[in-house]
Enzyme design. Sequence first.
Site, short mmCIF file in Angstrom:
data_model
loop_
_atom_site.label_atom_id
_atom_site.label_comp_id
_atom_site.label_asym_id
_atom_site.label_seq_id
_atom_site.Cartn_x
_atom_site.Cartn_y
_atom_site.Cartn_z
CE LYS A 185 -1.37 2.77 2.94
NZ LYS A 185 -1.24 4.02 2.13
CD GLU A 261 12.32 4.19 8.84
OE1 GLU A 261 12.30 5.14 9.66
OE2 GLU A 261 12.23 4.35 7.63
CB CYS A 295 12.75 9.08 9.14
SG CYS A 295 13.49 7.77 8.14
CD GLU A 392 10.57 12.71 11.51
OE1 GLU A 392 11.47 12.02 11.00
OE2 GLU A 392 9.45 12.26 11.82
#
Length: 489
Positions: A185, A261, A295, A392
Amino acid sequence: MATTEREARVVERVPKQLCVGGHWRDARSGATFKVEDPATGSVLCEVADAGRADGLDALEAAAAAQPFWAGYPPRDRGEILRRAYELLVDRQDDLALLMTLEMGKPVGESKAEIAYAAEFFRWFSEEAVRIGGGYSVAPNGQSRLVVMRQPVGPSLLITPWNFPMAMGTRKIGPAVAAGCTVILKPAQQTPLSALALADVLQEAGLPDGVLSVLPTTDAGGLTGPLLGDGRLRKLSFTGSTPVGRALIKQSADQVLRTSMELGGNAPFIVFDDADLDAAVTGAMQAKMRNIGEACTAANRLYVQAGVAEEFTARLAERMAALRVGRGTEAGVDVGPLIDDKARGKVQELVDDAVTRGARVLLGGEAGDGPGYFYQPTVLADVPKDSEVSRTEIFGPVAPVISFRTEEEVLTEANNTEYGLVSYVFTENLGRALRMAENLESGMVGLNQGVVSNPAAPFGGVKQSGLGREGGSVGIDEYLEVKYVGIGGF
């Protein structure tokens, strides 16, 4: 629509239907959704919008093909991946342009991603024939202990928009090599790279039933029924920590094998004995790769007080030289962010830091014209309690924080729920090893600003995830260990 004949041709070549068990078809509902160019806000095309029924069809195909694929010769599985690697390399230019059109990064970076993505197929084509086991004599000598490793089974792979090709190959490669059937997906914003990848794998000879690719605007509606179905045996997800937590909870009822992750908050630490030229170059790599939408991006730049002013000035000079624009244009270094929501979040983080006392040395505002551009930004004197040091960023913003001692910066670097990657620049070997041992992260870059490598295990600790992708351990995520005790001795 795409703005040049070549762009239009590249988009046109990509299948727009769902790939369900290796067969291209429309969504059962007939629904489609638009794919946007983030540099212009224009619509590139429409693709099929998968729903619950399509997901269950894909799982049915995966479950039916699993025994056949598990018994497929490992060498043949590897050869399929090797052919797919070669096709990706051959089509690098077109696939890179496609990625830039749907995601925004400059074409040069997209080409680098295609090369990186292809390497996962080459790496795991070689790992397919190295799935081993064990044989030993029981301590009492009365039996023999045989250990074998077998494919875990049908796997759901959920990938993000920021590396739409590489995150697909990083998951599909080991799953296919291990003998697992898969359902991919992709992110709603970047389905075209995933559909192109399915087309490549079909051309490489991947049998029907092994792979499905299901773009959707209703991720929960598609994946929820799959996670609750006992035929699914594995979930691998790359994305935000909040979504990862929710998926882990959903996976609990079926006790699914999970790989996660998740988010990062990477500290980039520069000591006063570092090679400043190397440190600034490393900071540019760690901060500006993928427009900062990674990331692994340097999120907090800690610089020792003795070199903080010089480092920040050099960094601002390098950032100021970057050209912002549509990623398809020659000479562009920084493309648009993925959408307006992402750009708004970056602006909020910068505004919060400035309100708390940070100084804007460069940028600090959105770019001009259509598209979701944000100017490369350097912030100095960033307070430790600012949101930008805890959240982040996912954008081209470099917040610089001064520190005095090794102990101080280690405490600050570890003061986060995340633990994906850390970067350290120092010429002191003892200090480098101390930092590498004591930083709470799954990866450390010592005097380098890029750590990602298909031959190395990628993953984090704490709330940055579970499991590892890549390296010799990457295939383990798709294998179960079975013990056979043999008596009669």
